[in-house]
Write a protein that holds these residues in place. Structure first.
Motif, PDB file in Angstrom:
ATOM      1  N   GLU A 243      18.040  -8.946 -26.879  1.00 17.10           N
ATOM      2  CA  GLU A 243      17.912  -9.215 -25.442  1.00 17.10           C
ATOM      3  C   GLU A 243      16.713  -8.430 -24.936  1.00 17.10           C
ATOM      4  O   GLU A 243      16.729  -7.194 -24.947  1.00 17.10           O
ATOM      5  N   ARG A 244      15.664  -9.123 -24.538  1.00 16.57           N
ATOM      6  CA  ARG A 244      14.422  -8.450 -24.162  1.00 16.57           C
ATOM      7  C   ARG A 244      13.940  -8.906 -22.792  1.00 16.57           C
ATOM      8  O   ARG A 244      14.274 -10.003 -22.329  1.00 16.57           O
ATOM      9  N   LEU A 245      13.109  -8.037 -22.171  1.00 15.58           N
ATOM     10  CA  LEU A 245      12.519  -8.339 -20.862  1.00 15.58           C
ATOM     11  C   LEU A 245      11.097  -7.795 -20.838  1.00 15.58           C
ATOM     12  O   LEU A 245      10.877  -6.621 -21.147  1.00 15.58           O
ATOM     13  N   PRO A 246      10.095  -8.618 -20.509  1.00 24.11           N
ATOM     14  CA  PRO A 246       8.718  -8.125 -20.448  1.00 24.11           C
ATOM     15  C   PRO A 246       8.563  -7.013 -19.408  1.00 24.11           C
ATOM     16  O   PRO A 246       9.146  -7.072 -18.322  1.00 24.11           O
ATOM     17  N   GLN A 247       7.774  -6.007 -19.744  1.00 21.10           N
ATOM     18  CA  GLN A 247       7.509  -4.886 -18.843  1.00 21.10           C
ATOM     19  C   GLN A 247       6.040  -4.955 -18.421  1.00 21.10           C
ATOM     20  O   GLN A 247       5.158  -5.218 -19.243  1.00 21.10           O
ATOM     21  N   TRP A 248       5.784  -4.700 -17.134  1.00 24.73           N
ATOM     22  CA  TRP A 248       4.462  -4.937 -16.563  1.00 24.73           C
ATOM     23  C   TRP A 248       3.913  -3.712 -15.838  1.00 24.73           C
ATOM     24  O   TRP A 248       4.671  -2.942 -15.235  1.00 24.73           O
ATOM     25  N   LEU A 249       2.596  -3.587 -15.876  1.00 20.24           N
ATOM     26  CA  LEU A 249       1.853  -2.647 -15.036  1.00 20.24           C
ATOM     27  C   LEU A 249       1.182  -3.470 -13.945  1.00 20.24           C
ATOM     28  O   LEU A 249       0.503  -4.459 -14.239  1.00 20.24           O
ATOM     29  N   VAL A 250       1.389  -3.098 -12.683  1.00 19.13           N
ATOM     30  CA  VAL A 250       0.800  -3.859 -11.576  1.00 19.13           C
ATOM     31  C   VAL A 250       0.051  -2.919 -10.639  1.00 19.13           C
ATOM     32  O   VAL A 250       0.436  -1.766 -10.440  1.00 19.13           O
TER      33      VAL A 250
ATOM     34  N   GLY B 107       0.790  -1.220   0.000  1.00 16.35           N
ATOM     35  CA  GLY B 107       0.000   0.000   0.000  1.00 16.35           C
ATOM     36  C   GLY B 107       0.822   1.269   0.000  1.00 16.35           C
ATOM     37  O   GLY B 107       0.282   2.362   0.149  1.00 16.35           O
ATOM     38  N   ARG B 108       2.133   1.164  -0.197  1.00 17.28           N
ATOM     39  CA  ARG B 108       2.969   2.362  -0.244  1.00 17.28           C
ATOM     40  C   ARG B 108       2.784   3.107  -1.567  1.00 17.28           C
ATOM     41  O   ARG B 108       3.008   4.316  -1.643  1.00 17.28           O
ATOM     42  N   CYS B 109       2.408   2.392  -2.617  1.00 15.86           N
ATOM     43  CA  CYS B 109       2.088   2.988  -3.911  1.00 15.86           C
ATOM     44  C   CYS B 109       0.860   2.286  -4.473  1.00 15.86           C
ATOM     45  O   CYS B 109       0.629   1.106  -4.188  1.00 15.86           O
ATOM     46  N   GLU B 110       0.088   2.995  -5.279  1.00 13.25           N
ATOM     47  CA  GLU B 110      -1.104   2.378  -5.870  1.00 13.25           C
ATOM     48  C   GLU B 110      -0.772   1.561  -7.110  1.00 13.25           C
ATOM     49  O   GLU B 110      -1.444   0.580  -7.413  1.00 13.25           O
ATOM     50  N   VAL B 111       0.255   1.985  -7.847  1.00 14.16           N
ATOM     51  CA  VAL B 111       0.574   1.382  -9.132  1.00 14.16           C
ATOM     52  C   VAL B 111       2.073   1.142  -9.212  1.00 14.16           C
ATOM     53  O   VAL B 111       2.865   1.878  -8.611  1.00 14.16           O
ATOM     54  N   GLY B 112       2.468   0.117  -9.969  1.00 14.26           N
ATOM     55  CA  GLY B 112       3.876  -0.139 -10.208  1.00 14.26           C
ATOM     56  C   GLY B 112       4.128  -0.447 -11.670  1.00 14.26           C
ATOM     57  O   GLY B 112       3.261  -0.995 -12.351  1.00 14.26           O
ATOM     58  N   VAL B 113       5.314  -0.077 -12.158  1.00 15.12           N
ATOM     59  CA  VAL B 113       5.734  -0.415 -13.517  1.00 15.12           C
ATOM     60  C   VAL B 113       7.149  -0.976 -13.416  1.00 15.12           C
ATOM     61  O   VAL B 113       8.036  -0.347 -12.830  1.00 15.12           O
ATOM     62  N   CYS B 114       7.349  -2.176 -13.968  1.00  8.86           N
ATOM     63  CA  CYS B 114       8.649  -2.824 -13.824  1.00  8.86           C
ATOM     64  C   CYS B 114       8.859  -3.869 -14.908  1.00  8.86           C
ATOM     65  O   CYS B 114       7.908  -4.312 -15.564  1.00  8.86           O
ATOM     66  N   GLY B 115      10.112  -4.263 -15.085  1.00  5.17           N
ATOM     67  CA  GLY B 115      10.445  -5.340 -15.993  1.00  5.17           C
ATOM     68  C   GLY B 115      10.684  -6.614 -15.196  1.00  5.17           C
ATOM     69  O   GLY B 115      11.377  -6.600 -14.191  1.00  5.17           O
ATOM     70  N   ASN B 116      10.090  -7.707 -15.658  1.00  6.18           N
ATOM     71  CA  ASN B 116      10.239  -8.983 -14.959  1.00  6.18           C
ATOM     72  C   ASN B 116      10.054 -10.116 -15.962  1.00  6.18           C
ATOM     73  O   ASN B 116       9.165 -10.057 -16.818  1.00  6.18           O
TER      74      ASN B 116
END
Length: 290
Positions: free
Chosen positions: A263-270, A140-149
């Motif tokens: 070289e690729r990495l999926p990026q996600w909205l969480v 709950g420190r942030c509502e949204v996250g964007v990251c590569g995983n």
């Protein structure tokens, strides 16, 4: 239980004690102490252990901390939902992102959001890794996250949308390589690199390539990823960077190469499943339209 009590409790947790929390909240410390004592009495548990002038979270306090943040988020969502009926999307959305994701796509999302929802303010929080982004959202420190995983992020109540595949590039000082627009991993043999510290996706890529290719040495290891490009331009070593840095690197005078194969990495909205503020929903909708 009052909202103010939860706000005081979370402030003490995040600021590391009553004194700093009172200063941040601009309230008298005795008032803060009374509010927490009342909260403990209402809950029937001790939230803090008093050790001299310091306080340490009790086991009950640790359990309540994340839930208190989420309750406050939900209350903000209710208030924002009521305001948005007459005003459109307004308010603030806290977004956790790794540095490469903060550059792209978050920068472009904010630009688009400002065009269509000028009442929304985005506050970004930097995270070292995808795991830290996910934890910040779940806590709950942030509502949204964007990251590569590499894999779809998971967690109880977590929603994850695939945005795109981020591509990693080789960035070198001018004149380092005599080749076309692409390089193979074998061409990295004998090169020196400026790398980030472990836990980042870029460092994981370097470690994997070094183990496969061999004879790839570290010239400098940095904690702040923003200094990688300046070090590359100073000739300290080559760098591995996400594609969001490509334009900046070229404008700064570096040479940029794609890998073959890429070289690729999926990026996600969480984000957390459940009630969302109008500002958060606007951010998510804008991101998914991009």
């Amino acid at each position: 239980m009052e909202r103010r009590q939860l706000e005081y409790f979370v402030a003490i947790v995040e600021h590391g004690g009553f004194t700093h929390a009172a200063r941040a909240l601009r309230v008298a410390q005795p008032s803060l102490s009374r509010a927490i004592t009342k909260l403990e009495h209402e809950l029937g548990v001790e939230l803090f252990h008093r050790v001299g002038r310091n306080v340490v979270l009790s086991s009950a306090g640790e359990m309540l901390a994340d839930r208190a943040r989420l309750v406050l988020r939900d209350l903000d969502a209710m208030r924002a939902a009521a305001r948005s009926i007459g005003e459109g999307a307004v308010g603030r959305v806290d977004v956790a992102a790794t540095s490469s994701s903060a550059l792209e796509p978050v920068t472009s999302i904010i630009a688009e959001l400002r065009t269509h929802h000028p009442g929304v303010v985005v506050s970004t929080s930097s995270a070292l890794s995808a795991a830290e982004v996910i934890a910040m959202v779940l806590q709950g420190r942030c509502e949204v996250g964007v990251c590569g995983n590499a894999e779809r992020p998971t967690g109880r109540g977590l929603v994850a949308h695939h945005l795109r595949d981020e591509e990693f590039l080789l960035v070198v000082p001018p004149g380092t390589l005599e080749s076309g627009p692409d390089v193979t991993p074998a061409q990295l043999r004998g090169m020196q690199f400026v790398v980030t510290k472990p836990a980042t996706a870029v460092r994981a890529l370097f470690d994997r390539l070094a183990a496969t290719v061999g004879d790839m040495t570290i010239a400098a290891e940095v904690g702040d990823r923003s200094v990688v490009l300046p070090m590359v331009l100073k000739g300290i070593g080559a760098g591995l960077m996400p594609d969001g840095w490509a334009d900046l690197a070229v404008r700064a005078g570096a040479e940029v190469y794609r890998f073959s194969p890429p070289e690729r990495l999926p990026q996600w909205l969480v984000y957390r499943r459940g009630q969302l503020t109008a500002a958060t929903q606007a951010f998510i909708d804008t991101t998914l339209r991009a």
